[in-house]
Scaffold this motif. Structure first.
Motif, PDB file in Angstrom:
ATOM      1  N   ALA A 141      38.929  58.420  40.767  1.00 30.63           N
ATOM      2  CA  ALA A 141      38.698  57.245  41.614  1.00 30.63           C
ATOM      3  C   ALA A 141      39.843  56.267  41.419  1.00 30.63           C
ATOM      4  N   ARG A 142      40.250  55.620  42.515  1.00 29.08           N
ATOM      5  CA  ARG A 142      41.341  54.650  42.461  1.00 29.08           C
ATOM      6  C   ARG A 142      40.952  53.412  43.262  1.00 29.08           C
ATOM      7  N   LEU A 143      41.364  52.242  42.758  1.00 30.53           N
ATOM      8  CA  LEU A 143      41.150  50.970  43.442  1.00 30.53           C
ATOM      9  C   LEU A 143      42.472  50.537  44.063  1.00 30.53           C
ATOM     10  N   PHE A 144      42.435  50.046  45.305  1.00 36.99           N
ATOM     11  CA  PHE A 144      43.638  49.487  45.917  1.00 36.99           C
ATOM     12  C   PHE A 144      43.233  48.360  46.861  1.00 36.99           C
ATOM     13  N   ASP A 145      44.246  47.678  47.416  1.00 38.99           N
ATOM     14  CA  ASP A 145      44.056  46.611  48.399  1.00 38.99           C
ATOM     15  C   ASP A 145      43.194  45.462  47.888  1.00 38.99           C
ATOM     16  N   ALA A 146      43.480  45.025  46.665  1.00 34.40           N
ATOM     17  CA  ALA A 146      42.825  43.825  46.142  1.00 34.40           C
ATOM     18  C   ALA A 146      43.272  42.600  46.937  1.00 34.40           C
ATOM     19  N   ILE A 147      42.479  41.557  46.891  1.00 36.52           N
ATOM     20  CA  ILE A 147      42.770  40.353  47.686  1.00 36.52           C
ATOM     21  C   ILE A 147      43.922  39.578  47.064  1.00 36.52           C
ATOM     22  N   GLU A 148      44.979  39.403  47.854  1.00 36.16           N
ATOM     23  CA  GLU A 148      46.160  38.681  47.391  1.00 36.16           C
ATOM     24  C   GLU A 148      46.271  37.278  47.969  1.00 36.16           C
ATOM     25  N   PHE A 149      45.582  37.017  49.069  1.00 34.50           N
ATOM     26  CA  PHE A 149      45.869  35.817  49.847  1.00 34.50           C
ATOM     27  C   PHE A 149      45.153  34.558  49.368  1.00 34.50           C
ATOM     28  N   ASN A 150      44.162  34.726  48.495  1.00 31.59           N
ATOM     29  CA  ASN A 150      43.426  33.558  48.013  1.00 31.59           C
ATOM     30  C   ASN A 150      42.897  33.856  46.623  1.00 31.59           C
ATOM     31  N   PRO A 151      43.485  33.270  45.575  1.00 37.09           N
ATOM     32  CA  PRO A 151      43.038  33.589  44.215  1.00 37.09           C
ATOM     33  C   PRO A 151      41.578  33.262  43.963  1.00 37.09           C
ATOM     34  N   ARG A 152      41.010  32.324  44.685  1.00 31.45           N
ATOM     35  CA  ARG A 152      39.593  31.992  44.512  1.00 31.45           C
ATOM     36  C   ARG A 152      38.697  33.190  44.826  1.00 31.45           C
ATOM     37  N   LEU A 153      39.176  34.082  45.691  1.00 34.60           N
ATOM     38  CA  LEU A 153      38.381  35.239  46.078  1.00 34.60           C
ATOM     39  C   LEU A 153      38.586  36.415  45.135  1.00 34.60           C
ATOM     40  N   ARG A 154      39.550  36.301  44.250  1.00 32.52           N
ATOM     41  CA  ARG A 154      39.879  37.381  43.317  1.00 32.52           C
ATOM     42  C   ARG A 154      39.486  37.026  41.875  1.00 32.52           C
ATOM     43  N   TRP A 155      39.664  35.776  41.494  1.00 34.10           N
ATOM     44  CA  TRP A 155      39.250  35.324  40.163  1.00 34.10           C
ATOM     45  C   TRP A 155      37.763  34.984  40.230  1.00 34.10           C
ATOM     46  N   ILE A 156      36.937  35.973  39.958  1.00 33.83           N
ATOM     47  CA  ILE A 156      35.492  35.826  40.165  1.00 33.83           C
ATOM     48  C   ILE A 156      34.733  36.477  39.016  1.00 33.83           C
ATOM     49  N   ASP A 157      33.448  36.196  38.980  1.00 38.31           N
ATOM     50  CA  ASP A 157      32.574  36.855  38.013  1.00 38.31           C
ATOM     51  C   ASP A 157      32.590  38.358  38.292  1.00 38.31           C
ATOM     52  N   VAL A 158      32.639  39.148  37.231  1.00 37.37           N
ATOM     53  CA  VAL A 158      32.650  40.605  37.408  1.00 37.37           C
ATOM     54  C   VAL A 158      31.420  41.066  38.178  1.00 37.37           C
ATOM     55  N   ALA A 159      30.322  40.338  38.043  1.00 34.05           N
ATOM     56  CA  ALA A 159      29.099  40.690  38.769  1.00 34.05           C
ATOM     57  C   ALA A 159      29.288  40.549  40.267  1.00 34.05           C
ATOM     58  N   CYS A 160      29.991  39.514  40.672  1.00 31.73           N
ATOM     59  CA  CYS A 160      30.237  39.301  42.095  1.00 31.73           C
ATOM     60  C   CYS A 160      31.152  40.382  42.646  1.00 31.73           C
ATOM     61  N   ASP A 161      32.091  40.858  41.819  1.00 29.97           N
ATOM     62  CA  ASP A 161      32.996  41.915  42.257  1.00 29.97           C
ATOM     63  C   ASP A 161      32.236  43.215  42.517  1.00 29.97           C
ATOM     64  N   ILE A 162      31.404  43.643  41.573  1.00 30.02           N
ATOM     65  CA  ILE A 162      30.725  44.933  41.750  1.00 30.02           C
ATOM     66  C   ILE A 162      29.614  44.858  42.793  1.00 30.02           C
ATOM     67  N   ALA A 163      29.137  43.644  43.074  1.00 31.30           N
ATOM     68  CA  ALA A 163      28.087  43.496  44.085  1.00 31.30           C
ATOM     69  C   ALA A 163      28.574  43.916  45.465  1.00 31.30           C
ATOM     70  N   PHE A 164      29.893  43.831  45.689  1.00 29.21           N
ATOM     71  CA  PHE A 164      30.435  44.241  46.984  1.00 29.21           C
ATOM     72  C   PHE A 164      30.195  45.734  47.203  1.00 29.21           C
ATOM     73  N   LEU A 165      30.495  46.539  46.177  1.00 30.45           N
ATOM     74  CA  LEU A 165      30.290  47.979  46.311  1.00 30.45           C
ATOM     75  C   LEU A 165      28.804  48.315  46.377  1.00 30.45           C
ATOM     76  N   PHE A 166      27.987  47.627  45.583  1.00 28.57           N
ATOM     77  CA  PHE A 166      26.541  47.818  45.651  1.00 28.57           C
ATOM     78  C   PHE A 166      26.045  47.584  47.070  1.00 28.57           C
ATOM     79  N   MET A 167      26.501  46.482  47.686  1.00 23.28           N
ATOM     80  CA  MET A 167      26.118  46.174  49.064  1.00 23.28           C
ATOM     81  C   MET A 167      26.665  47.220  50.026  1.00 23.28           C
ATOM     82  N   ASP A 168      27.925  47.614  49.842  1.00 23.59           N
ATOM     83  CA  ASP A 168      28.573  48.503  50.811  1.00 23.59           C
ATOM     84  C   ASP A 168      27.945  49.892  50.809  1.00 23.59           C
ATOM     85  N   LEU A 169      27.481  50.347  49.659  1.00 25.59           N
ATOM     86  CA  LEU A 169      26.778  51.631  49.631  1.00 25.59           C
ATOM     87  C   LEU A 169      25.474  51.536  50.424  1.00 25.59           C
ATOM     88  N   HIS A 170      24.794  50.413  50.353  1.00 26.55           N
ATOM     89  CA  HIS A 170      23.632  50.196  51.222  1.00 26.55           C
ATOM     90  C   HIS A 170      24.060  50.222  52.685  1.00 26.55           C
TER      91      HIS A 170
END
Length: 515
Positions: A226-255
């Motif tokens: 597995a590989r991660l790419f295309d992290a958010i570069e344009f706004n650090p507020r959207l990247r510097w986040i709680d690890v829980a908020c980061d993994i919630a995206f994939l949890f939601m997207d699998l739904h």
């Protein structure tokens, strides 16, 4: 935007007739042979600013930096685009640049996990590998400085609020508008409720320079990993986040991809890797926030479309994510399941389908025991002085299990505790907890003939790849010291023969609902 449309046309001519052009709401991607070139649109939005040449160059450099953390062989460099829009050139004197592009190695068609999901080929092995990869990445990610603004609860609340305007701008019909208003109110209430927890997690170092956009379209399966790419570069507020908020995206997207079972598999695999069960109280909020982010992106795309033929699918996508957000915001019914059984009885293997099908959070004694000693689940404890299986250590393990169970149940999550529970004194505190919280509880009593148990334990111990390190001698001790269920316990117990795989559908009426 018009000059840039001409530039994209010019680059396609330079790269050749087979060049594939992909447009998102904020960028263009040109695919040519083994190469890919990504350009930023000259946009100024509420969450990004690519309005000037200098800002686009900075964004390209930042995209290169953050994505080389996880995909250094894909992100090759940043190139100036020189010449004119009608006759552009990739490369040349940076001082003469008319724009900038991120130069990438093109990955094979079908490598995106979103594509695998669309083909029905997303497998449990992919999910387990993703959990390991993401947990490892987060463990190494930079922690937000204490004096930084990142991870602030109020800031996240403002970001969440920003999702709604583009959705209201679509002028939904009254019923859908009311649903949006209810979601908006729910998010506001949850933001206030979770603010103390968010502050605590920030102080604990849970806010890190993460990915920010962890959905299946930004995840790859390349060369067996597995590989991660295309992290958010344009706004650090959207990247510097709680690890829980980061993994919630994939949890939601699998739904969103119709794979709720894999969503729960991913969550549980990540929890076992990280031990971050403190993320659970904020999971619904983060998942809803992520669904609304995707709805907002679709709404913005709809606003950029020139005709209704293109606009309508974007509106439908926005509506689909709003519906998912409402589903994820709905309260769940917590309940408690305790496994009971000796080593080899199938407590972990047979409950894996159950936690996926019913959306349970599982906490495993074998994993938490090793965590106490800084060991990964599959690591051997042979080198630990004095071993890890003393009675005092077991007391610590069960105290940890009880605390995780209490916190998860109080957060509204159904929980399965995976431990032998062959001693009545170990079961009692968990049963008392469930009774005090007023939640249903069950004992899943697993068993199989002794010869089957011995062979399972022998094979597992020889393989050395499981969190359990029990051998046949341990099994014999367990068989000799099992406490019978009390009458009260027996009335809540499901006696399950694991000689064959458990058909949980057959037990459906005996198990509490999670919804």
């Amino acid at each position: 935007m018009q000059p840039h449309a001409a530039l994209i046309d010019g680059l396609c001519r330079v790269l050749g007739p087979d060049t594939e052009r992909i447009e998102t709401h904020i960028s263009w991607l040109l695919l040519s042979g083994e190469h890919a070139y990504k350009l930023k649109k000259p946009l100024t939005l509420d969450f990004l600013d690519f309005g000037t040449l200098a800002q686009r160059r900075t964004a390209c450099a930042e995209e290169l930096r953050i994505n080389r953390r996880t995909a250094p062989d894909i992100y090759l460099g940043v190139l100036p685009i020189t010449g004119t829009p009608a006759a552009p050139r990739l490369g040349g004197d940076a001082a003469q640049a008319i724009d900038w592009a991120v130069h990438m190695r093109r990955f094979p068609a079908g490598a995106l996990l979103a594509e695998r999901a669309a083909r029905g080929e997303l497998q449990p092995a992919h999910i387990d590998a993703l959990a390991r990869e993401i947990a490892g990445f987060q463990a190494q990610a930079a922690v937000a400085p204490a004096d930084s603004p990142y991870g602030d609860a109020g800031d996240l609340a403002r970001l969440a609020e920003d999702n709604f305007k583009p959705l209201f701008d679509l002028e939904p019909p009254p019923v859908k508008r009311q649903q949006l208003e209810q979601l908006q109110q729910w998010m506001q209430a949850e933001s206030a409720h979770l603010a103390p927890l968010m502050a605590t997690r920030r102080a604990e170092g849970r806010v890190r320079e993460g990915h920010g956009d962890l959905h299946l379209g930004n995840l790859l399966w390349l060369e067996g990993r597995a590989r991660l790419f295309d992290a958010i570069e344009f706004n650090p507020r959207l990247r510097w986040i709680d690890v829980a908020c980061d993994i919630a995206f994939l949890f939601m997207d699998l739904h969103a991809h119709g794979q709720p079972a894999l969503a729960w598999r991913f969550l549980n695999a990540w929890l076992e890797r990280t031990g971050d069960y403190g993320a659970l109280p904020r999971l619904p909020y983060d998942a809803v926030y992520r669904a609304l982010v995707r709805a907002k992106v679709a709404a913005l795309r709809a606003g950029q479309c020139d005709d209704d033929t293109q606009r309508q699918p974007a509106r439908q996508e926005a509506d689909r994510y709003v519906q998912l957000a409402a589903q994820l915001a709905a309260p769940r019914q917590p309940w408690l399941a305790l496994t009971m059984g000796v080593s080899g009885s199938g407590k972990s293997s047979q409950t894996q389908p159950l936690i996926e099908q019913r959306g349970l959070v599982r906490v495993r004694a074998d994993v938490e025991r090793k965590r106490l000693f800084g060991l990964a689940p599959e690591a051997s404890s042979a080198h630990v002085p004095g071993g890890i299986y003393s009675e005092a250590t077991s007391d610590r393990v069960f105290a940890r299990l009880l605390q995780v169970t209490r916190d998860a149940l109080q957060a509204g999550q159904p929980v399965l505790v995976d431990a032998t529970f062959i001693r009545r004194e170990r079961r009692a505190p968990f049963i008392a907890l469930a009774e005090s919280l007023g939640v249903p509880w069950r004992i899943l009593a697993f068993d199989a003939p002794e010869a089957v148990l011995r062979e399972r334990v022998r094979q597992r111990h020889a393989a050395g790849t499981d969190a359990s390190e029990a051998d046949v001698a341990v099994l014999q001790g367990q068989l000799a010291h099992r406490d019978a269920l009390t009458d009260e316990e027996a009335s809540h117990a499901l006696r399950i023969d694991t000689r064959a795989p458990v058909d949980w559908a057959a037990w459906s009426s005996a198990l509490p609902s999670s919804e």
